[in-house]
Design a protein around this motif. Structure first.
Motif, PDB file in Angstrom:
ATOM      1  N   GLY A  98       0.797  -1.225   0.000  1.00  0.00           N
ATOM      2  CA  GLY A  98       0.000   0.000   0.000  1.00  0.00           C
ATOM      3  C   GLY A  98       0.823   1.264   0.000  1.00  0.00           C
ATOM      4  N   SER A  99       0.332   2.266   0.760  1.00  0.00           N
ATOM      5  CA  SER A  99       0.899   3.620   0.645  1.00  0.00           C
ATOM      6  C   SER A  99       2.376   3.692   1.029  1.00  0.00           C
ATOM      7  N   ILE A 100       2.816   2.824   1.927  1.00  0.00           N
ATOM      8  CA  ILE A 100       4.221   2.919   2.367  1.00  0.00           C
ATOM      9  C   ILE A 100       5.183   2.570   1.217  1.00  0.00           C
ATOM     10  N   THR A 101       4.712   1.741   0.283  1.00  0.00           N
ATOM     11  CA  THR A 101       5.582   1.365  -0.857  1.00  0.00           C
ATOM     12  C   THR A 101       5.605   2.472  -1.913  1.00  0.00           C
ATOM     13  N   ARG A 102       4.635   3.382  -1.817  1.00  0.00           N
ATOM     14  CA  ARG A 102       4.622   4.515  -2.754  1.00  0.00           C
ATOM     15  C   ARG A 102       5.405   5.704  -2.189  1.00  0.00           C
ATOM     16  N   LYS A 103       5.413   5.821  -0.856  1.00  0.00           N
ATOM     17  CA  LYS A 103       6.040   6.998  -0.233  1.00  0.00           C
ATOM     18  C   LYS A 103       7.516   6.805   0.035  1.00  0.00           C
ATOM     19  N   TYR A 104       7.947   5.554   0.202  1.00  0.00           N
ATOM     20  CA  TYR A 104       9.339   5.278   0.591  1.00  0.00           C
ATOM     21  C   TYR A 104       9.888   4.158  -0.290  1.00  0.00           C
ATOM     22  N   PRO A 105      11.212   4.064  -0.392  1.00  0.00           N
ATOM     23  CA  PRO A 105      11.771   2.963  -1.188  1.00  0.00           C
ATOM     24  C   PRO A 105      11.643   1.625  -0.452  1.00  0.00           C
ATOM     25  N   MET A 106      10.417   1.113  -0.406  1.00  0.00           N
ATOM     26  CA  MET A 106      10.160  -0.177   0.241  1.00  0.00           C
ATOM     27  C   MET A 106       9.409  -1.037  -0.753  1.00  0.00           C
ATOM     28  N   LYS A 107       9.924  -2.210  -1.016  1.00  0.00           N
ATOM     29  CA  LYS A 107       9.329  -3.083  -2.019  1.00  0.00           C
ATOM     30  C   LYS A 107       8.160  -3.854  -1.419  1.00  0.00           C
ATOM     31  N   GLU A 108       7.058  -3.952  -2.157  1.00  0.00           N
ATOM     32  CA  GLU A 108       5.907  -4.709  -1.647  1.00  0.00           C
ATOM     33  C   GLU A 108       6.346  -6.128  -1.264  1.00  0.00           C
ATOM     34  N   GLY A 109       5.907  -6.574  -0.113  1.00  0.00           N
ATOM     35  CA  GLY A 109       6.229  -7.928   0.333  1.00  0.00           C
ATOM     36  C   GLY A 109       7.405  -7.998   1.282  1.00  0.00           C
ATOM     37  N   THR A 110       8.142  -6.894   1.421  1.00  0.00           N
ATOM     38  CA  THR A 110       9.271  -6.893   2.355  1.00  0.00           C
ATOM     39  C   THR A 110       8.752  -7.059   3.786  1.00  0.00           C
ATOM     40  N   ILE A 111       9.312  -8.023   4.488  1.00  0.00           N
ATOM     41  CA  ILE A 111       8.877  -8.257   5.880  1.00  0.00           C
ATOM     42  C   ILE A 111       9.677  -7.351   6.808  1.00  0.00           C
ATOM     43  N   PHE A 112       8.976  -6.594   7.643  1.00  0.00           N
ATOM     44  CA  PHE A 112       9.663  -5.697   8.572  1.00  0.00           C
ATOM     45  C   PHE A 112      10.148  -6.487   9.790  1.00  0.00           C
ATOM     46  N   GLU A 113      11.388  -6.222  10.182  1.00  0.00           N
ATOM     47  CA  GLU A 113      11.947  -6.930  11.334  1.00  0.00           C
ATOM     48  C   GLU A 113      11.139  -6.592  12.596  1.00  0.00           C
TER      49      GLU A 113
END
Ligand code: TMP
Ligand code: ASP
Length: 237
Positions: A98-113
């Motif tokens: 969702g929005s976090i992948t549009r606002k920051y360089p974070m790839k969809e599906g990345t698991i946050f530690e």
């Protein structure tokens, strides 16, 4: 029981009851996205979301989380404590989507530690902008202590929910919570449902939530029914 309408939102309508400390929250079939710009109506959506919320809130109550749920008074009508809503949308994220992948360089599906908690200012007029503790306090929305308390409850709910859903074959990338104040306490309010969570099928990764509507990518009614079958199988007996 249901008396005059107090407030109508995008997916639920709130009614007064004969007891000023209690309200009825009616889960409707209407749904919207993009601040209400996209609208639709889906048969049984309100029913599934009401039953999913009811079951999850009962489960959370058993785990020591205080919620506004009192009891269901019909399939879609939930009797709740009247609370003063904290004007924060509390977003919890476990997997980037969702929005976090549009606002920051974070790839969809990345698991946050570590789970990410973010707060949005609950205001359609301002488009629910993200805020931090200082802005929330300056706006008079909350106190530092209350925000910290809400953050801790959200983390606890996340832990419980991730395990609960995993047992039902569902991944929980992210979800939104709302809280209310009552007699000096903070209660979980609003809903936890396919409208307010991302649910991904653990095996296939398919969306089983409102993203199907936001992105026009599948049959919403079938997906909500599938989630209901896994969380509240008893309503299908
Ligand atoms: P987002 O990726 O669009 O910021 O959404 C994060 C989570 O919050 C997602 O599970 C959907 C939920 N959500 C709501 O419940 N209401 C909203 O208005 C928005 C924008 C998101
Ligand atoms: N519920 C929000 C709205 O209508 C947005 C969303 O869930 O995407 O507009």
């Amino acid at each position: 029981m249901k008396m005059e309408q107090l407030y109508t939102g995008k997916a639920k309508t709130i009614y007064k009851t004969d007891d000023p400390t209690k309200l009825i929250s009616e889960f409707r079939d209407s749904l919207t996205a993009f601040d209400g710009k996209k609208k639709s109506e889906v048969d049984k959506k309100g029913y599934y979301n009401a039953q999913i919320t009811r079951k999850i809130y009962e489960m959370l109550e058993a785990e020591g989380i205080k919620t506004h749920l009192i009891e269901m008074v019909s399939d879609i009508d939930m009797l709740v404590d009247a609370v003063e809503i904290v004007k924060l949308e509390v977003i919890v994220r476990n997997i980037a989507a969702g929005s976090i992948t549009r606002k920051y360089p974070m790839k969809e599906g990345t698991i946050f530690e570590n789970p990410i908690i973010a707060f949005d200012y609950k205001s359609d007029e301002y488009g629910d902008p993200m805020l931090n503790n200082d802005i929330a306090v300056a706006l008079g929305v909350s106190t530092y202590e209350e925000i910290e308390h809400i953050r801790n409850i959200a983390l606890k709910i996340n832990k419980i929910l991730v395990d609960y859903l995993d047992e039902r074959g569902i991944l929980l990338p992210d979800f939104k919570l709302e809280f209310g104040r009552k007699d000096g306490d903070i209660l979980l309010a609003d809903e936890i449902s396919c409208d307010t969570c991302r649910f991904w099928d653990k095996e296939t990764g398919e969306s089983l939530d409102k993203d199907l509507f936001r992105q026009d990518k599948g049959n919403l009614s079938k997906a909500y029914e599938e989630v209901a079958r896994r969380i509240v199988p008893e309503i299908f007996e």
